[in-house]
Design a protein around this motif. Sequence first.
Motif, mmCIF file in Angstrom:
data_model
loop_
_atom_site.group_PDB
_atom_site.id
_atom_site.type_symbol
_atom_site.label_atom_id
_atom_site.label_comp_id
_atom_site.label_asym_id
_atom_site.label_seq_id
_atom_site.Cartn_x
_atom_site.Cartn_y
_atom_site.Cartn_z
ATOM 1 N N MET A 33 10.771 -51.527 20.921
ATOM 2 C CA MET A 33 11.982 -52.034 20.284
ATOM 3 C C MET A 33 12.489 -51.229 19.091
ATOM 4 N N ILE A 34 11.656 -50.436 18.454
ATOM 5 C CA ILE A 34 12.082 -49.819 17.195
ATOM 6 C C ILE A 34 12.140 -48.299 17.246
ATOM 7 N N GLU A 35 11.190 -47.666 17.910
ATOM 8 C CA GLU A 35 11.063 -46.215 17.774
ATOM 9 C C GLU A 35 12.316 -45.439 18.160
ATOM 10 N N SER A 36 13.058 -45.902 19.140
ATOM 11 C CA SER A 36 14.268 -45.167 19.527
ATOM 12 C C SER A 36 15.260 -45.070 18.376
ATOM 13 N N ASN A 37 15.172 -45.984 17.416
ATOM 14 C CA ASN A 37 16.065 -45.944 16.245
ATOM 15 C C ASN A 37 15.691 -44.841 15.256
ATOM 16 N N THR A 38 14.530 -44.220 15.422
ATOM 17 C CA THR A 38 14.081 -43.185 14.488
ATOM 18 C C THR A 38 14.457 -41.778 14.943
ATOM 19 N N VAL A 39 14.958 -41.647 16.154
ATOM 20 C CA VAL A 39 15.222 -40.320 16.722
ATOM 21 C C VAL A 39 16.284 -39.557 15.945
ATOM 22 N N GLN A 40 17.302 -40.247 15.451
ATOM 23 C CA GLN A 40 18.353 -39.553 14.708
ATOM 24 C C GLN A 40 17.768 -38.856 13.481
ATOM 25 N N ALA A 41 16.938 -39.547 12.718
ATOM 26 C CA ALA A 41 16.320 -38.927 11.540
ATOM 27 C C ALA A 41 15.405 -37.783 11.951
ATOM 28 N N SER A 42 14.684 -37.954 13.062
ATOM 29 C CA SER A 42 13.807 -36.880 13.549
ATOM 30 C C SER A 42 14.584 -35.617 13.870
ATOM 31 N N THR A 43 15.666 -35.765 14.602
ATOM 32 C CA THR A 43 16.413 -34.581 15.006
ATOM 33 C C THR A 43 17.039 -33.871 13.804
ATOM 34 N N VAL A 44 17.430 -34.629 12.794
ATOM 35 C CA VAL A 44 17.923 -34.001 11.568
ATOM 36 C C VAL A 44 16.803 -33.189 10.921
ATOM 37 N N LEU A 45 15.614 -33.754 10.849
ATOM 38 C CA LEU A 45 14.474 -33.020 10.270
ATOM 39 C C LEU A 45 14.160 -31.760 11.069
ATOM 40 N N TYR A 46 14.156 -31.856 12.385
ATOM 41 C CA TYR A 46 13.869 -30.678 13.214
ATOM 42 C C TYR A 46 14.902 -29.583 12.950
ATOM 43 N N SER A 47 16.149 -29.987 12.795
ATOM 44 C CA SER A 47 17.214 -29.027 12.536
ATOM 45 C C SER A 47 17.104 -28.443 11.126
ATOM 46 N N GLN A 48 16.939 -29.301 10.134
ATOM 47 C CA GLN A 48 16.903 -28.852 8.744
ATOM 48 C C GLN A 48 15.698 -27.968 8.424
ATOM 49 N N THR A 49 14.595 -28.180 9.115
ATOM 50 C CA THR A 49 13.398 -27.351 8.888
ATOM 51 C C THR A 49 13.378 -26.112 9.775
#
Length: 194
Positions: A33-49
């Motif tokens: 129920m929750i983890e799919s909501n974290t993907v946006q922040a993850s992809t920003v981190l992958y891009s920014q790093t």
Amino acid sequence: SIEMEQTDIVVNEEKSQMLKKQWDDISQGYHDMIESNTVQASTVLYSQTRAKHGKKIIEVAAGSGIGSRVFTLAFMQRGAVYYSCDISTEMIKLLEASFDESEITKAGIVNVTHLEEADMHQVEEYSKDDLTKRVFATVANNEKLPFPSGSFDRYISNLSLMIVDNHMNQLKEAHRVIESGGIAGFSVWGRIEN
């Protein structure tokens, strides 16, 4: 640069075990129920790093694996190694199962290896001749990681720094395990005043 040894960090084992149990207990619900909501922040981190340029990447508090699968599919280069860690044994089991069921693993693009929980793991090297993306999944506490100093060129921490018992321990460990010139990225949620 200051070299930090793992022995400089004192972890409250009682609180860490409580945190581990809490995440073990809610792992399936979080996954569903929750983890799919974290993907946006993850992809920003992958891009920014600039993680797509990383050869040896660690992600802490990786959860049940949706972000890890997005990373390996869209950002990770072939021949690189990616260590996906979480304090929860149940989260790592879900992460491994989600990779096992994924098309990228079935197609041979990704090779997932389970590492038993241990005090120390050697980190595999990047191999430009390896056409697979190598993922290593293990249970690990963000406050005391089981890897040698300077092991990684990228460190990713999505929505974990505000959850650990001692955020300074996590920051010290990030500094310790990342090589000189490496890039670390963190995302957090909550009120600014906290």
